[in-house]
Write a protein that holds these residues in place. Structure first.
Motif, PDB file in Angstrom:
ATOM      1  N   GLY A 413       0.781  -1.230   0.000  1.00 21.40           N
ATOM      2  CA  GLY A 413       0.000   0.000   0.000  1.00 21.40           C
ATOM      3  C   GLY A 413       0.808   1.271   0.000  1.00 21.40           C
ATOM      4  N   GLN A 414       2.173   1.185  -0.050  1.00 16.39           N
ATOM      5  CA  GLN A 414       3.014   2.385  -0.035  1.00 16.39           C
ATOM      6  C   GLN A 414       4.015   2.339  -1.179  1.00 16.39           C
ATOM      7  N   VAL A 415       4.239   3.496  -1.798  1.00 20.65           N
ATOM      8  CA  VAL A 415       5.255   3.612  -2.845  1.00 20.65           C
ATOM      9  C   VAL A 415       6.560   4.056  -2.190  1.00 20.65           C
ATOM     10  N   GLN A 416       7.583   3.228  -2.322  1.00 16.61           N
ATOM     11  CA  GLN A 416       8.898   3.536  -1.764  1.00 16.61           C
ATOM     12  C   GLN A 416       9.964   3.251  -2.813  1.00 16.61           C
ATOM     13  N   ASP A 417      11.140   3.838  -2.586  1.00 17.05           N
ATOM     14  CA  ASP A 417      12.249   3.599  -3.503  1.00 17.05           C
ATOM     15  C   ASP A 417      12.962   2.300  -3.134  1.00 17.05           C
ATOM     16  N   TYR A 418      13.201   1.477  -4.158  1.00 17.71           N
ATOM     17  CA  TYR A 418      13.975   0.247  -4.012  1.00 17.71           C
ATOM     18  C   TYR A 418      15.071   0.264  -5.069  1.00 17.71           C
ATOM     19  N   PHE A 419      16.084  -0.593  -4.880  1.00 16.84           N
ATOM     20  CA  PHE A 419      17.221  -0.624  -5.806  1.00 16.84           C
ATOM     21  C   PHE A 419      17.294  -1.994  -6.481  1.00 16.84           C
ATOM     22  N   PHE A 420      17.573  -1.967  -7.806  1.00 19.80           N
ATOM     23  CA  PHE A 420      17.606  -3.205  -8.587  1.00 19.80           C
ATOM     24  C   PHE A 420      18.787  -3.197  -9.554  1.00 19.80           C
ATOM     25  N   ASN A 421      19.316  -4.403  -9.810  1.00 15.85           N
ATOM     26  CA  ASN A 421      20.173  -4.649 -10.965  1.00 15.85           C
ATOM     27  C   ASN A 421      19.282  -5.248 -12.045  1.00 15.85           C
ATOM     28  N   LEU A 422      19.209  -4.584 -13.192  1.00 16.02           N
ATOM     29  CA  LEU A 422      18.258  -4.968 -14.241  1.00 16.02           C
ATOM     30  C   LEU A 422      18.968  -5.291 -15.544  1.00 16.02           C
ATOM     31  N   ILE A 423      18.409  -6.260 -16.276  1.00 13.45           N
ATOM     32  CA  ILE A 423      18.867  -6.574 -17.633  1.00 13.45           C
ATOM     33  C   ILE A 423      17.647  -6.612 -18.534  1.00 13.45           C
ATOM     34  N   TYR A 424      17.662  -5.763 -19.571  1.00 13.65           N
ATOM     35  CA  TYR A 424      16.608  -5.774 -20.588  1.00 13.65           C
ATOM     36  C   TYR A 424      17.242  -6.272 -21.887  1.00 13.65           C
ATOM     37  N   GLN A 425      16.796  -7.429 -22.363  1.00 12.29           N
ATOM     38  CA  GLN A 425      17.390  -8.057 -23.546  1.00 12.29           C
ATOM     39  C   GLN A 425      16.326  -8.204 -24.625  1.00 12.29           C
ATOM     40  N   PRO A 426      16.559  -7.674 -25.851  1.00 17.21           N
ATOM     41  CA  PRO A 426      15.544  -7.815 -26.908  1.00 17.21           C
ATOM     42  C   PRO A 426      15.364  -9.267 -27.329  1.00 17.21           C
ATOM     43  N   ILE A 427      14.119  -9.626 -27.702  1.00 14.88           N
ATOM     44  CA  ILE A 427      13.784 -10.962 -28.211  1.00 14.88           C
ATOM     45  C   ILE A 427      13.426 -10.814 -29.680  1.00 14.88           C
ATOM     46  N   TYR A 428      14.034 -11.657 -30.526  1.00 11.47           N
ATOM     47  CA  TYR A 428      13.820 -11.574 -31.972  1.00 11.47           C
ATOM     48  C   TYR A 428      12.967 -12.749 -32.451  1.00 11.47           C
ATOM     49  N   ASP A 429      12.131 -12.486 -33.475  1.00 14.02           N
ATOM     50  CA  ASP A 429      11.393 -13.579 -34.112  1.00 14.02           C
ATOM     51  C   ASP A 429      12.270 -14.204 -35.198  1.00 14.02           C
ATOM     52  N   PRO A 430      11.836 -15.287 -35.860  1.00 20.05           N
ATOM     53  CA  PRO A 430      12.686 -15.955 -36.865  1.00 20.05           C
ATOM     54  C   PRO A 430      13.151 -15.048 -37.999  1.00 20.05           C
ATOM     55  N   SER A 431      12.401 -13.966 -38.276  1.00 18.89           N
ATOM     56  CA  SER A 431      12.799 -13.069 -39.367  1.00 18.89           C
ATOM     57  C   SER A 431      13.809 -12.024 -38.918  1.00 18.89           C
ATOM     58  N   GLY A 432      14.156 -12.027 -37.622  1.00 13.89           N
ATOM     59  CA  GLY A 432      15.117 -11.055 -37.127  1.00 13.89           C
ATOM     60  C   GLY A 432      14.505  -9.767 -36.631  1.00 13.89           C
ATOM     61  N   THR A 433      13.179  -9.720 -36.533  1.00 14.92           N
ATOM     62  CA  THR A 433      12.488  -8.525 -36.047  1.00 14.92           C
ATOM     63  C   THR A 433      12.260  -8.642 -34.548  1.00 14.92           C
ATOM     64  N   ILE A 434      12.442  -7.524 -33.839  1.00 16.84           N
ATOM     65  CA  ILE A 434      12.229  -7.533 -32.394  1.00 16.84           C
ATOM     66  C   ILE A 434      10.742  -7.694 -32.112  1.00 16.84           C
ATOM     67  N   GLU A 435      10.397  -8.687 -31.277  1.00 19.03           N
ATOM     68  CA  GLU A 435       9.008  -8.926 -30.923  1.00 19.03           C
ATOM     69  C   GLU A 435       8.738  -8.750 -29.432  1.00 19.03           C
ATOM     70  N   GLY A 436       9.775  -8.598 -28.654  1.00 14.06           N
ATOM     71  CA  GLY A 436       9.563  -8.439 -27.221  1.00 14.06           C
ATOM     72  C   GLY A 436      10.868  -8.189 -26.487  1.00 14.06           C
ATOM     73  N   ILE A 437      10.774  -8.187 -25.165  1.00 15.22           N
ATOM     74  CA  ILE A 437      11.938  -7.930 -24.307  1.00 15.22           C
ATOM     75  C   ILE A 437      11.890  -8.891 -23.129  1.00 15.22           C
ATOM     76  N   SER A 438      13.040  -9.526 -22.851  1.00 11.11           N
ATOM     77  CA  SER A 438      13.159 -10.346 -21.644  1.00 11.11           C
ATOM     78  C   SER A 438      13.770  -9.488 -20.536  1.00 11.11           C
ATOM     79  N   VAL A 439      13.226  -9.648 -19.326  1.00  9.01           N
ATOM     80  CA  VAL A 439      13.649  -8.835 -18.180  1.00  9.01           C
ATOM     81  C   VAL A 439      14.155  -9.760 -17.086  1.00  9.01           C
TER      82      VAL A 439
END
Length: 689
Positions: A413-439
């Protein structure tokens, strides 16, 4: 041989050689055939230039004239009894294509020789030495052995016309297993249809095989990309730490392997690779390389024949097998994601809709149901910070790595600051087009808070130390000033009343100045003791022998006293002044308490695993074992201060300096037997006793 100094060898000077040895050596030197002479009971070795190549790169010239077992220690259990037999019986031996495992080129080497041991008779009828004419037959025997394996591989090719590729691979490995003396292991990789990776299809010599799939890019488990680029075999050094590489017929592991291309028959197109282990007891010379290339050629022909046989069925099954494999991999990854300790989710499309979120991720976002919802809707507090980062990854295809990123999150119920190490990696479909992101998300809030707290404490401690240093300076100055005044005043009184003062009064004035000087020394000692653990100096390279000599000169002992510095002192990366203070205090202490004019201090150094054990041994009165612990305490003395001037701080400073640098101190002493002080100083900074 003619220029060699034989006087220092078991055979003695040339002038003392018997005629039989002179004659044998003359024959040996004149011959162009490899000849070795073993002379005397120690089998001292003499040989000609033709014999020199047999010694390789590591056994000449240092073993010329030396006892035989020094040179050929690795085979002495084999040839030693043969030589002893000839010496004892006088009967010659004959050995043909005899295997000898020699250490002559930096590794244990498989060699073969045909040789004879014949007695050399002394003038008195005894056997003085042994004459050995020998010839290395290693190249011939290796060539014959490898040719037999090549014939077997060639015969297998004819059988592969009705075999599947898998069966052909297994047949090839079985055939190669008959030649493990030359092929210590083999890994057969087949290229995927899109040439993106190589798949392990068969192996020989391993219980479980090597890497099953190897990417074709640079930096893979095997240098397949380099083989493709050069169209040539590539040699690979094998690291023992990575895998217990088989040694084939030999107990030691292979040190190197050769990665060879497998071309389609009649084409320049690659169909796969074969990795073959090199015999650990042979070097990879040109003949050995030719053998591996011919072997790979036979295996490639076998695979090409089998490929033609199953091509139609394989084309029909390819799509179905690929779909099944993809589903298996997806299920496997999903299972791994569900069990992973990190928060993992998959976002699809430009709106970043949650396609998957593992339990840990749901826990990190406060237990909210996010699957099937856009991130802006599921976690509205993140739209200002996180959404722009995701948009950039989706637009550019560049991964994002966030280190201790501050993220506002709604939890309980409260918004507070937290700290994270994050990795955002693009996901490609068979044609080489980006279709999403893995987190992938790791919460590091506690670690960040702990580090921040540590930084605050460190800064506070730094300020406190500065205050302490300033206080110590002021206090010492304020204390020393009146002490110096008292000492000066006593001198003026003594000078002004010189003709009126009795001897007893002069003695009392001397005691007064002694107490003043002792109190001043005590103040300096306390300051030194307080600074030991709070100050650090720059590390520098210090020759301890030179440092000890300088310390001895600073002390300037009386002529009848001596400080003997032993040899073999090390060179350390160390704080120079604290180390010198340790030695000065110990030497000064030994001279002060020696109780004799001819005081002697012996300083030595010994190895003690991760430490150097510096010992200072004196010929003083010794210390009762009951007081061995007490002497290291501050303000501790074993004699009255009026008898021996001292503050009782010196040894405590020594102990504190050594222990704060990771070492330790010790003492060995008995009354009347002198004392030996040990300083165990780390060989490398940071090592703890």
């Amino acid at each position: 041989m003619r220029e060699f100094d034989w006087a220092h060898c078991p055979v003695g000077p040339v002038a003392q050689w018997p005629q039989s040895l002179r004659t044998a050596v003359s024959i040996c030197l004149a011959s162009r055939h490899p000849i070795e002479i073993w002379w005397g009971p120690q089998f001292a070795r003499l040989y000609n230039d033709a014999y020199r190549p047999i010694l390789g790169a590591h056994k000449h010239p240092q073993f010329l004239g030396r006892p035989g077992w020094e040179c050929w220690g690795e085979i002495w259990d084999v040839i030693g009894p043969m030589l002893e037999s000839v010496r004892a019986t006088g009967k010659a031996t004959w050995s043909e294509d005899f295997p000898l495992m020699m250490w002559r080129n930096g590794y244990l080497e498989e060699t073969y020789f045909t040789f004879s041991y014949a007695p050399l008779w002394n003038e008195d009828g005894t056997v003085g030495g042994i004459f050995c004419a020998c010839a290395e037959t290693t190249p011939r025997l290796l060539s014959e052995r490898r040719l037999r394996l090549l014939r077997d591989l060639g015969a297998q090719t004819a059988m592969s016309a009705t075999a599947t590729v898998k069966e052909a691979c297994e047949h090839a490995m079985r055939t190669l297993s008959g030649g493990i003396a030359d092929v210590s292991f083999a890994l057969l990789y087949q290229l995927s249809p899109d040439d993106a990776e190589a798949r392990l299809v068969a192996s020989m010599g391993f219980a479980a095989g090597g890497p099953e799939r190897v990417a074709m890019g640079e930096g893979g488990d095997w240098p397949f990309a380099e083989v493709v680029r050069t169209q040539r075999p590539v040699r690979v050094d094998l690291l023992e730490a990575e895998a217990p590489w088989p040694g084939g017929a030999w107990p030691e592991p292979s040190r190197e392997a050769l990665v060879l291309p497998l071309f389609r028959s009649g084409e320049s197109a690659l169909q796969g690779f074969i990795v073959m282990g090199v015999n650990p007891r042979r070097s990879l010379d040109d003949a050995y390389r030719d053998f591996f290339e011919l072997s790979a050629g036979h295996v490639a022909t076998t695979l090409s024949s089998a490929r033609v046989y199953e091509e139609r069925a394989r084309l029909l099954l390819r799509e179905q097998a690929a779909l099944a494999e993809a589903e298996r991999q997806r299920s496997r990854l999903e299972s791994l994601f569900l069990q992973a300790p990190a928060g993992i989710c998959v976002l699809r499309g430009t709106d970043h809709v949650y396609d998957f979120a593992n339990p840990r991720y749901v826990e990190l976002v406060g237990g909210r149901d996010v699957v099937g919802k856009p991130l802006r809707e599921a976690l509205p507090e993140l739209k200002e910070i996180i959404v722009p980062l995701l948009d950039r990854v989706y637009a550019t295809g560049e991964p994002f790595f966030g280190d201790e990123l501050r993220v506002p999150l709604l939890r309980a119920g409260q918004v507070q600051d937290y700290f994270f190490n994050l990795i955002y990696q693009p996901i490609y479909d068979p044609s080489g087009t980006i279709e999403g992101i893995s987190v992938i998300a790791f919460e590091v809030t506690e670690q960040v808070h702990a580090r921040q707290q540590a930084e605050r404490l460190t800064q506070e401690l730094k300020v406190t130390n500065q205050d302490l240093d300033q206080f110590a300076y002021v206090a010492s100055h304020d204390l020393k000033a009146p002490l110096r005044g008292i000492a000066s005043l006593s001198e003026w009184i003594e000078e002004g009343l010189a003709d009126k003062m009795s001897d007893e009064t002069r003695h009392q004035m001397g005691l007064l100045r002694g107490r003043v000087h002792r109190l001043e020394a005590l103040i300096n000692g306390i300051l030194s003791y307080s600074r030991v653990s709070r100050t650090r100096e720059k590390l520098e390279t210090v020759d301890v022998g030179t440092l000890l000599a300088e310390s001895r000169d600073l002390l300037a002992p009386r002529p009848e006293a001596s400080i003997v510095i032993g040899g073999g002192m090390p060179t350390l990366q160390v704080e120079r002044v604290p180390l010198q203070q340790v030695f000065l205090n110990l030497m000064s202490n030994a001279l002060k308490h020696a109780g004799r004019a001819d005081a002697r201090i012996e300083i030595a150094c010994a190895d003690a695993d991760a430490f150097y054990d510096f010992t200072l041994k004196d010929n003083g009165p010794g210390i009762d074992p009951r007081f061995h612990d007490r002497i290291w305490g501050i303000f501790q003395t074993l004699e009255a201060r009026d008898k021996v001037e001292g503050t009782g701080i010196g040894l405590s400073v020594v102990k504190k300096i050594v222990e704060t640098r990771g070492g330790r101190v010790a003492i060995e002493s008995e009354l009347g037997a002198g004392a030996t002080f040990h300083v165990y100083w780390p060989k490398r900074p940071g090592v703890q006793a």
